[in-house]
Design a protein around this motif. Structure first.
Motif: not given
Length: 140
Positions: A88-99
């Motif tokens: 969940g942490f990785l999904q969160d930072i992936a979405a934030t980073f790409m956005e």
């Protein structure tokens, strides 16, 4: 080697990379490992396809990795941590980073995004380590 970080700290380190180029990273201050060296070796072993990976580190820790679109999102967590929380942490930072960075992620030089994204990694580590609501934000 046993880490001296407090028990509530389940996710201890986070990194975003393109192949072996680290774009941003953050390590909790209580972690006694030389993680930059270890993670560079792990990055060399990760296939570029979109996939999830785990690698054991030391006896008590795991590297948990998500690769999306050629960008690697990696964290180090205790083996006792819930894998779902780390993902969940990785999904969160992936979405934030790409956005936040989009196409810049594919052209940025090593550490070019660190000054902007490391504080976000630090904040998200704090949230996922301390907030009971973190588990409810995880995709199934």
């Amino acid at each position: 080697m046993e880490a001296t970080s407090s028990a509530h700290e389940q996710i201890l380190y986070a990194l975003v990379a393109r192949e072996v180029s680290v774009l941003a990273e953050h390590q909790l201050p209580s972690v006694p490992f030389d993680l930059p060296t270890a993670t560079r070796l792990v990055l060399q072993r990760i296939p570029a396809e979109n996939k999830r990976h785990t690698f054991e580190f030391d006896q008590d820790f795991l590297f948990v990795i998500i690769v999306e679109g050629g960008i690697c999102f990696l964290c180090l967590c205790r083996k006792t941590a819930e894998l779902r929380r780390a993902l969940g942490f990785l999904q969160d930072i992936a979405a934030t980073f790409m956005e936040k960075f989009g196409q810049e992620a594919y052209t940025a030089h090593a550490y070019a995004l660190n000054s902007t994204f490391a504080p976000i990694l630090e904040q998200r580590l704090d949230f996922y380590n301390n907030d009971p609501e973190a588990m409810y934000r995880v995709d199934k």
